[in-house]
Design a protein around this motif. Structure first.
Motif, mmCIF file in Angstrom:
data_model
loop_
_atom_site.group_PDB
_atom_site.id
_atom_site.type_symbol
_atom_site.label_atom_id
_atom_site.label_comp_id
_atom_site.label_asym_id
_atom_site.label_seq_id
_atom_site.Cartn_x
_atom_site.Cartn_y
_atom_site.Cartn_z
ATOM 1 N N SER A 11 -4.497 17.141 22.255
ATOM 2 C CA SER A 11 -4.666 16.551 23.589
ATOM 3 C C SER A 11 -4.603 17.588 24.705
ATOM 4 C CB SER A 11 -3.592 15.480 23.829
ATOM 5 O OG SER A 11 -3.674 14.456 22.869
ATOM 6 N N PHE A 12 -4.285 18.862 24.361
ATOM 7 C CA PHE A 12 -4.132 19.894 25.373
ATOM 8 C C PHE A 12 -5.137 21.022 25.171
ATOM 9 C CE2 PHE A 12 -0.027 17.808 25.618
ATOM 10 C CZ PHE A 12 0.270 17.853 26.974
ATOM 11 N N HIS A 13 -5.435 21.731 26.252
ATOM 12 C CA HIS A 13 -6.271 22.923 26.201
ATOM 13 C C HIS A 13 -5.591 23.943 25.278
ATOM 14 C CE1 HIS A 13 -8.391 26.522 27.388
ATOM 15 N NE2 HIS A 13 -9.180 25.828 28.212
ATOM 16 N N PRO A 14 -6.284 24.499 24.284
ATOM 17 C CA PRO A 14 -5.626 25.370 23.294
ATOM 18 C C PRO A 14 -5.061 26.661 23.885
ATOM 19 C CG PRO A 14 -8.004 25.369 23.010
ATOM 20 C CD PRO A 14 -7.701 24.282 23.983
ATOM 21 N N GLY A 15 -5.548 27.115 25.026
ATOM 22 C CA GLY A 15 -5.039 28.348 25.616
ATOM 23 C C GLY A 15 -4.126 28.124 26.793
ATOM 24 N N ARG A 16 -3.864 26.846 27.149
ATOM 25 C CA ARG A 16 -3.049 26.548 28.325
ATOM 26 C C ARG A 16 -2.041 25.444 27.995
ATOM 27 N NH1 ARG A 16 -7.959 26.344 32.803
ATOM 28 N NH2 ARG A 16 -8.703 28.486 32.444
ATOM 29 N N CYS A 17 -1.312 25.649 26.941
ATOM 30 C CA CYS A 17 -0.299 24.676 26.529
ATOM 31 C C CYS A 17 0.896 25.445 25.984
ATOM 32 C CB CYS A 17 -0.862 23.735 25.468
ATOM 33 S SG CYS A 17 0.321 22.510 24.864
ATOM 34 N N ALA A 18 2.078 24.975 26.315
ATOM 35 C CA ALA A 18 3.297 25.644 25.863
ATOM 36 C C ALA A 18 4.399 24.621 25.675
ATOM 37 C CB ALA A 18 3.722 26.710 26.875
ATOM 38 N N LYS A 19 5.420 25.051 24.970
ATOM 39 C CA LYS A 19 6.616 24.229 24.841
ATOM 40 C C LYS A 19 7.826 25.073 25.205
ATOM 41 C CE LYS A 19 7.248 25.029 19.853
ATOM 42 N NZ LYS A 19 7.367 24.372 18.527
ATOM 43 N N ALA A 20 8.868 24.398 25.646
ATOM 44 C CA ALA A 20 10.109 25.074 26.015
ATOM 45 C C ALA A 20 11.168 24.726 24.999
ATOM 46 C CB ALA A 20 10.540 24.658 27.425
ATOM 47 N N LEU A 21 11.954 25.749 24.621
ATOM 48 C CA LEU A 21 13.010 25.562 23.626
ATOM 49 C C LEU A 21 14.349 25.919 24.240
ATOM 50 C CD1 LEU A 21 11.276 27.284 20.576
ATOM 51 C CD2 LEU A 21 11.431 24.841 21.003
ATOM 52 N N CYS A 22 15.358 25.148 23.884
ATOM 53 C CA CYS A 22 16.739 25.471 24.216
ATOM 54 C C CYS A 22 17.480 25.520 22.886
ATOM 55 C CB CYS A 22 17.333 24.440 25.156
ATOM 56 S SG CYS A 22 19.007 24.830 25.710
ATOM 57 N N GLY A 23 17.668 26.719 22.382
ATOM 58 C CA GLY A 23 18.145 26.831 21.013
ATOM 59 C C GLY A 23 17.030 26.415 20.075
ATOM 60 N N ASP A 24 17.321 25.474 19.192
ATOM 61 C CA ASP A 24 16.303 24.973 18.268
ATOM 62 C C ASP A 24 15.648 23.679 18.755
ATOM 63 O OD1 ASP A 24 16.820 27.061 16.516
ATOM 64 O OD2 ASP A 24 18.417 25.958 15.485
ATOM 65 N N SER A 25 16.053 23.195 19.917
ATOM 66 C CA SER A 25 15.565 21.902 20.415
ATOM 67 C C SER A 25 14.393 22.099 21.365
ATOM 68 C CB SER A 25 16.679 21.143 21.135
ATOM 69 O OG SER A 25 17.764 20.897 20.269
ATOM 70 N N THR A 26 13.342 21.302 21.145
ATOM 71 C CA THR A 26 12.205 21.302 22.072
ATOM 72 C C THR A 26 12.567 20.426 23.263
ATOM 73 O OG1 THR A 26 10.622 21.597 20.274
ATOM 74 C CG2 THR A 26 9.774 20.725 22.363
ATOM 75 N N VAL A 27 12.551 21.023 24.450
ATOM 76 C CA VAL A 27 12.969 20.290 25.646
ATOM 77 C C VAL A 27 11.816 20.063 26.615
ATOM 78 C CG1 VAL A 27 15.401 20.908 25.541
ATOM 79 C CG2 VAL A 27 13.776 22.472 26.635
ATOM 80 N N ALA A 28 10.615 20.536 26.287
ATOM 81 C CA ALA A 28 9.458 20.268 27.152
ATOM 82 C C ALA A 28 8.185 20.627 26.417
ATOM 83 C CB ALA A 28 9.543 21.049 28.454
ATOM 84 N N LEU A 29 7.131 19.862 26.697
ATOM 85 C CA LEU A 29 5.774 20.181 26.272
ATOM 86 C C LEU A 29 4.906 20.024 27.513
ATOM 87 C CD1 LEU A 29 3.603 20.690 24.016
ATOM 88 C CD2 LEU A 29 3.429 18.189 23.841
ATOM 89 N N PHE A 30 4.134 21.054 27.847
ATOM 90 C CA PHE A 30 3.361 20.977 29.078
ATOM 91 C C PHE A 30 2.101 21.825 28.955
ATOM 92 C CE2 PHE A 30 6.202 24.563 29.441
ATOM 93 C CZ PHE A 30 5.448 25.562 30.042
ATOM 94 N N GLY A 31 1.170 21.573 29.849
ATOM 95 C CA GLY A 31 -0.067 22.350 29.868
ATOM 96 C C GLY A 31 -1.200 21.566 30.472
ATOM 97 N N GLN A 32 -2.404 22.135 30.332
ATOM 98 C CA GLN A 32 -3.606 21.473 30.850
ATOM 99 C C GLN A 32 -4.105 20.469 29.827
ATOM 100 O OE1 GLN A 32 -6.922 24.032 31.880
ATOM 101 N NE2 GLN A 32 -8.335 22.312 31.989
ATOM 102 N N VAL A 33 -4.381 19.258 30.276
ATOM 103 C CA VAL A 33 -4.955 18.242 29.388
ATOM 104 C C VAL A 33 -6.340 18.703 28.971
ATOM 105 C CG1 VAL A 33 -5.658 15.842 29.200
ATOM 106 C CG2 VAL A 33 -3.636 16.448 30.545
ATOM 107 N N HIS A 34 -6.636 18.546 27.684
ATOM 108 C CA HIS A 34 -7.942 18.972 27.180
ATOM 109 C C HIS A 34 -9.050 18.303 27.996
ATOM 110 C CE1 HIS A 34 -11.175 20.014 24.489
ATOM 111 N NE2 HIS A 34 -10.328 20.681 23.698
ATOM 112 N N PRO A 35 -10.029 19.068 28.456
ATOM 113 C CA PRO A 35 -11.106 18.477 29.279
ATOM 114 C C PRO A 35 -11.778 17.278 28.627
ATOM 115 C CG PRO A 35 -11.240 20.869 29.321
ATOM 116 C CD PRO A 35 -10.185 20.527 28.305
#
Length: 792
Positions: A639-663
């Motif tokens: 669902s996201f642009h393959p070059g503009r998507c990232a996730k944030a980690l706090c330790g081993d826990s994923t605390v965010a997924l964000f980026g550009q929605v796939h066109p």
């Protein structure tokens, strides 16, 4: 429930004004929504006698009438109606009169001739031909009621009733009737309700010659009573009956239909009348419908029935839906000569389920749903037949068919005054309790209270306590604190945390939205999810509002994109929205409750890019006082642009997924511009949030800064470099910030330069140049060892 006070006075006398009546009934548990005095909006309209009429000399359609309105001389009224003749009695609105709707009538001239009022039609008086069948709809209302010149039209037409509207609670179906309200009125005002027993004069012809009744489903039909009426005459009901029906909001139709409606309002017992000629075999069978059995109801709608539904059938086909509506095939017509009156008691939950599945709710089903008393069927049936004789509508056959396999046993409860006072927190005298319960129809004998048969809601001590206190007066109970202590309300820690997230999002320029948790089944296709993606497994709603809201969502992304698309379609150049919403993720075992996750979701288009969304996510982490956050690229999310998507980690826990929605996904929702989205799990943020901040004094010793330009592989993420710097910087590294990215030929193919600003500080002393250089060297060695990165 609308209650005609004129009708009620037939059973009980309250002997008070209408306002006190309404107040007292509300205080004793029968809440009054309001009352209306009929004819209150009709002023200075009287009965007039047309003593002379002539054509208007200057008009071919107007007439000049001389009308005797009880004054010294007739008044002149000009009318355009063609149905007025000399000698007619008409409603005359005089100069200064008021009609329903606030219409004011004043003296004036029509084509040069003075008109001192207006002759009224039915509609102008707020009436219809159903109220007065002998009148015409288009034209002046020619009175057939006995009257005198100048008599107030409200007296002539008996528009002097007061209608009180009650809000009856679901546990009191007995109060959905005039008799039930009469009992409540008598108890509230300390009087007696006089409920006459209907008496029927039967003909010689026995009912057994005409009708047989069989009940196959006694669990769904608790009692079925029937009578037959022959020599039926279909005609309008008398004025008194029509007036009472209209006052209660029921439209008069004809004498037989009106009788069933009248009895339903008087006794609270729904009834139905069948045309006997349409009952094949002269028999009635109360049975379950056959699967997909077609049935045409009185509203001319063809419905497919299910085998769980109860019907009233003859020898060949269904004739009525039990407790809901009759069939078109047995409808009473002008040619009907013999009628079967049905008075039955059907299972409330079964009636409700059938009505819901067929999408139909009637006055009858609304009463049965609440649970009626089977003992009421016979008195109501006898009253209907009594009215048949009173109106000259037919002859009642001898005998009655009454199928009642399991008679109801009255509820008996031990009388424990101390327990009642304990439940209420009062000290009510035992004698008052007995008096109150007796006035409501309860019987006290040998320490036992027997509930009246019509009170289907009485079960135990709590119900008796309620009956006592509503007669005693809720307003007489002294205020006191409960013995369990005072509990202070407020938000819990998680709710306060959610408020903080909302405030943070608002401060970052986002507007809050609220969307449905149920969505269309095809949302997963719009998100371009793989066929085996877990988010495609959705919980289906059993009774959805529509197909577009038939499953519980597993992602908030479609809801956010629809909200953004709505703004884009309304030509908003930019929009920043957020929502705290739930997703529902089914377990492997469908019978187990799903995993409900609450997400903070943010989306925007216009005036922003990937790094702007990353900055928003970082500000949220700062608000949560979360530390040691690392970011890594996500290249395989459909669902996201393959070059503009990232996730944030706090330790081993994923605390965010964000980026550009796939066109391609954005286009599915009508968005043709770059759209960015982020989602953060609220419970996880709450669990990993930092401690409450405490005061620390300003540092005594200055910081030392170093800028490092690190050359690394193109594939190396900036977050990995930052994590490595923090790892080897230790406690002396106060802050590290990326401030530049450079790519150039001099770096070599597949290389990039990441520039970081480091802030170093020791709380005990000022760092020397040697100490700062030593720490910097340690960080560079760590970067070389872990990431094969070098100083530029």
């Amino acid at each position: 429930m609308k209650c005609s006070m004129e009708w009620l006075s037939e059973f009980v006398q309250a002997n008070t004004d209408i306002k006190n009546y309404c107040d007292r009934m509300t205080m004793t548990g029968s809440k009054v929504e309001g009352f209306e005095k009929q004819g209150e909006d009709i002023v200075r309209v009287v009965a007039g006698h047309v003593v002379a009429i002539e054509r208007h000399p200057d008009s071919d359609h107007l007439f000049i009438c001389q009308v005797d309105v009880g004054e010294e001389a007739p008044v002149q009224i000009v009318t355009g109606a063609q149905n007025v003749h000399q000698g007619d009695w008409v409603p005359a609105a005089l100069d200064g009169s008021t009609l329903p709707g606030g219409v004011k009538i004043k003296k004036g001239k029509l084509r040069g001739k003075e008109s001192c009022g207006m002759l009224c039609s039915l509609g102008e008086l707020g009436l219809t031909v159903h109220d007065y069948p002998y009148a015409i709809e288009d034209g002046i209302f020619i009175l057939q009621e006995p009257c005198t010149a100048g008599q107030d039209i409200r007296e002539v037409l008996h528009l002097n009733d007061t209608v009180v509207e009650f809000e009856i609670t679901p546990n009191r179906p007995d109060c959905l009737s005039m008799i039930g309200l009469a009992r409540e009125t008598a108890a509230s005002f300390g009087t007696q309700a006089l409920i006459p027993t209907p008496k029927v004069q039967e003909s010689e012809r026995p009912i057994e010659e005409l009708l047989q009744v069989k009940v196959e489903e006694s669990s769904l039909c608790l009692r079925y009573s029937a009578r037959v009426v022959t020599d039926v005459k279909i005609q309008p009901s008398p004025a008194w009956l029509r007036r009472r029906l209209a006052a209660c909001g029921v439209r008069p139709i004809n004498n037989l239909v009106d009788i069933t409606n009248y009895v339903m309002l008087e006794y609270g017992q729904p009834m139905h009348a069948f045309d006997y000629a349409c009952l094949s075999g002269g028999s009635i069978c109360v049975r379950r419908a056959r699967a997909d059995e077609p049935f045409v109801t009185l509203d001319s709608q063809t419905r497919k029935l299910e085998d769980s539904m109860l019907v009233i059938a003859d020898a060949e086909h269904a004739s009525a839906l039990a407790g809901i509506m009759g069939g078109e095939n047995s409808e009473i017509k002008d040619s009907t000569t013999t009628v079967v009156f049905e008075s039955a008691c059907f299972n409330g939950p079964a009636v409700r389920q059938t009505a819901r599945r067929l999408g139909m709710r009637t006055e009858s089903s609304a009463r049965f749903e609440k649970g009626l008393c089977p003992e009421n069927t016979m008195p109501a049936l006898e009253r209907a037949c009594q009215l048949v004789e009173m109106l000259g509508a037919g002859k009642v056959c001898k005998g009655v068919i009454d199928v009642y396999p399991a008679p109801v046993v009255p509820v008996q409860i031990p009388f424990r005054p101390a327990r009642i006072n304990e439940l209420l927190g009062t000290d009510i005298d035992e004698a008052f309790m007995k008096e109150a319960l007796t006035s409501l129809g309860f019987v006290l004998e040998n320490g036992t209270v027997t509930a009246p048969i019509w009170r289907t809601d009485i079960e135990g001590d709590a119900d008796l306590a309620e009956e006592v206190v509503r007669m005693y007066g809720y307003d007489r109970i002294p205020s006191s604190l409960g013995n369990t202590g005072v509990h202070q309300g407020g938000l819990n820690a998680l709710q306060l945390f959610e408020r903080k997230l909302e405030d943070t999002a608002l401060a970052l320029g986002f507007d809050q939205t609220l969307t449905y948790s149920f969505v269309a089944p095809g949302e997963a296709d719009l998100l371009c999810l793989a066929e085996n993606d877990p988010l495609r497994r959705c919980l289906r709603i059993i009774n959805p509002l529509s197909e577009d809201t038939s499953v519980m969502r597993t992602s908030v992304l479609p809801s956010m994109l629809r909200s953004l698309s709505h703004n884009a379609n309304h030509r908003n150049e930019a929009a920043r929205l957020f929502e705290i919403g739930k997703v529902y993720l089914p377990k492997e075992d469908w019978t187990v409750q799903p995993d409900e996750q609450k997400l903070l979701c943010l989306g925007f288009y216009g005036k922003g890019d990937f790094f702007a969304m990353k900055g928003v996510v970082e500000r949220i982490f700062e608000a949560c006082r979360m530390e040691k956050i690392t970011f890594c690229a996500v290249k395989d999310h459909p669902s996201f642009h393959p070059g503009r998507c990232a996730k944030a980690l706090c330790g081993d826990s994923t605390v965010a997924l964000f980026g550009q929605v796939h066109p391609r996904v954005a286009a599915q929702f009508g968005l043709d511009t770059e759209t960015y989205y982020a989602e953060l799990p609220v419970e996880e943020l709450f669990r990993l949030r930092g401690a409450e901040p405490v005061y620390t004094q300003l540092p005594k010793f200055p910081a030392v800064t170093r800028d490092l330009a690190i050359v690394c592989d193109e594939a190396t993420e900036a977050g990995s470099v930052l994590a490595c710097i923090r790892k080897y910087g230790g406690a002396a590294l106060e802050k590290a910030v990326l401030f530049d990215v450079y790519r150039g030929a001099q770096l070599g193919e597949g290389k990039k330069s990441l520039a970081y600003s480091l802030s170093l500080r020791n709380p005990d002393h000022t760092l020397t140049v040697e100490e700062a250089d030593k720490l910097t060297a340690k960080i560079l060695r760590g970067l070389s060892f872990d990431l094969n990165a070098t100083l530029r």
